[in-house]
Design a protein around this motif. Structure first.
Motif: not given
Length: 189
Positions: A132, A76, A47-50, A125, A78-79, A129, A52
């Protein structure tokens, strides 16, 4: 701030995993732990999006923290990875940063040091966001402007009355077919 941030702590020392988890859960952060690089990498792959932020020990048996860092960058990107090690050297920090680590914290660290570095990562982070979101909003606005411009041109071109717009220098900027018929000119002229 990031909504419902989740951190993963990968460290072979149970005391470091548990201590970090206790400190960070008191900050209303969700924390998942892994006892080695392989287990942590599997959690991220699943679960890469899980996640932060990752707290990653560099010196572990089996897969090293540097190996985990390299693979996480691919899985990931973005991690945000905060490297943690008891063998902190400038060279190690530089190497970790070159491989994509966000920050570096040496062991042993105080709870306040951990909170500061994690909150700084969460702020970064949140800024990413927001950037973006603003870029997407700007793209949407430009699409809306282009769409409105297209609609305006369609309306002007379908009008039976002549419409002629000139700029400050007197150069025609816009004209509709009714004007070209009235003046007996082509749109190119």
């Amino acid at each position: 701030m990031v909504e419902n941030p989740t951190l993963i702590v990968i460290d072979d020392e149970a005391i470091m995993r548990d201590g970090s988890s206790r400190i960070l859960t008191k900050e209303n952060l969700a924390v998942v732990t892994a006892e080695n690089g392989e287990a942590g990498l599997e959690l991220v792959k699943a679960a890469p999006e899980k996640f932060d932020i990752m707290l990653l020990d560099l010196t572990m048996p089996g897969m090293s923290g540097m190996e985990v860092l390299e693979q996480v960058r691919e899985i990931a990107p973005f991690l945000l990875v905060i490297v943690v090690t008891g063998y902190a050297t400038v060279d190690t920090a530089v190497e970790a940063m070159k491989k994509g680590a966000y920050d570096f914290i040496p062991k042993p660290f105080t709870p306040d040091q951990l909170r500061i570095v994690v909150h700084r990562a969460l702020e970064k982070k949140a800024l990413e966001e927001e950037t973006k979101r603003l870029r997407e909003e700007a793209r949407k606005s430009l699409r809306d402007v282009a769409e409105e411009k297209s609609k305006t041109h369609t309306i002007i071109n379908s009008m039976t009355d002549g419409v002629l717009v000139v700029d400050k220098e007197g150069v025609m900027a816009l004209l509709n077919p009714a004007v070209t018929r009235f003046l007996s000119i082509s749109a190119e002229e």
